[in-house]
Design a protein around this motif. Structure first.
Motif, PDB file in Angstrom:
ATOM      1  N   VAL A  31       3.055  -0.353  -4.365  1.00 29.33           N
ATOM      2  CA  VAL A  31       3.853   1.967  -3.450  1.00 29.33           C
ATOM      3  C   VAL A  31       2.537   1.891  -2.868  1.00 29.33           C
ATOM      4  N   LYS A  32       1.173   2.346  -3.288  1.00 28.84           N
ATOM      5  CA  LYS A  32      -0.168   2.262  -2.985  1.00 28.84           C
ATOM      6  C   LYS A  32      -0.868   1.037  -1.599  1.00 28.84           C
ATOM      7  N   ILE A  35       2.102   1.469   1.359  1.00 26.41           N
ATOM      8  CA  ILE A  35       3.038   2.703   2.169  1.00 26.41           C
ATOM      9  C   ILE A  35       1.735   2.901   2.549  1.00 26.41           C
ATOM     10  N   ILE A  36       0.772   2.779   2.169  1.00 21.13           N
ATOM     11  CA  ILE A  36      -0.499   3.815   2.329  1.00 21.13           C
ATOM     12  C   ILE A  36      -1.535   3.045   3.406  1.00 21.13           C
TER      13      ILE A  36
END
Length: 61
Positions: A31-32, A35-36
Protein backbone atom coordinates in the motif's frame (compact mmCIF):
# COMPACT_ATOMS: atom_id res chain seq x y z
CA UNK A 1 -11.23 -38.21 19.34
CA UNK A 2 -8.19 -36.17 18.60
CA UNK A 3 -6.33 -34.98 21.63
CA UNK A 4 -4.07 -31.97 21.32
CA UNK A 5 -1.24 -31.37 23.70
CA UNK A 6 -0.45 -27.91 24.97
CA UNK A 7 2.78 -27.81 22.94
CA UNK A 8 1.05 -28.36 19.60
CA UNK A 9 -1.59 -25.74 20.39
CA UNK A 10 1.08 -23.18 21.30
CA UNK A 11 3.04 -24.06 18.16
CA UNK A 12 -0.06 -23.60 15.99
CA UNK A 13 -0.82 -20.25 17.63
CA UNK A 14 2.75 -19.02 17.14
CA UNK A 15 2.82 -20.05 13.48
CA UNK A 16 -0.58 -18.44 12.90
CA UNK A 17 0.58 -15.19 14.52
CA UNK A 18 3.75 -15.16 12.43
CA UNK A 19 1.76 -15.68 9.23
CA UNK A 20 -0.74 -12.95 10.14
CA UNK A 21 2.04 -10.50 11.04
CA UNK A 22 3.90 -11.29 7.81
CA UNK A 23 0.81 -10.79 5.68
CA UNK A 24 0.01 -7.48 7.42
CA UNK A 25 3.59 -6.32 6.82
CA UNK A 26 3.42 -7.25 3.13
CA UNK A 27 0.05 -5.53 2.64
CA UNK A 28 1.21 -2.31 4.34
CA UNK A 29 4.42 -2.30 2.28
CA UNK A 30 2.47 -2.72 -0.96
CA UNK A 31 0.00 0.00 0.00
CA UNK A 32 2.79 2.43 0.87
CA UNK A 33 4.73 1.66 -2.29
CA UNK A 34 1.88 1.55 -4.78
CA UNK A 35 -0.42 4.26 -3.45
CA UNK A 36 2.06 6.77 -2.02
CA UNK A 37 5.40 6.39 -3.84
CA UNK A 38 4.37 5.85 -7.43
CA UNK A 39 2.20 8.98 -7.86
CA UNK A 40 4.98 11.13 -6.37
CA UNK A 41 7.45 9.68 -8.84
CA UNK A 42 5.04 10.28 -11.74
CA UNK A 43 4.43 13.84 -10.60
CA UNK A 44 8.18 14.47 -10.49
CA UNK A 45 8.59 13.12 -14.03
CA UNK A 46 5.77 15.33 -15.30
CA UNK A 47 7.26 18.38 -13.58
CA UNK A 48 10.67 17.64 -15.10
CA UNK A 49 9.15 17.41 -18.58
CA UNK A 50 7.24 20.65 -18.07
CA UNK A 51 10.47 22.34 -16.94
CA UNK A 52 12.22 21.16 -20.10
CA UNK A 53 9.38 22.48 -22.26
CA UNK A 54 9.37 25.84 -20.50
CA UNK A 55 13.15 26.16 -20.91
CA UNK A 56 12.86 25.42 -24.63
CA UNK A 57 10.11 28.02 -24.97
CA UNK A 58 12.21 30.57 -23.08
CA UNK A 59 15.13 29.95 -25.43
CA UNK A 60 12.95 30.70 -28.49
CA UNK A 61 12.05 34.19 -27.24
Amino acid sequence: MLSFSLGTIIFQLITMLILVALSIFIVTFLVKYLIISLPKRRNKEILDKLDEISKKLDQRK
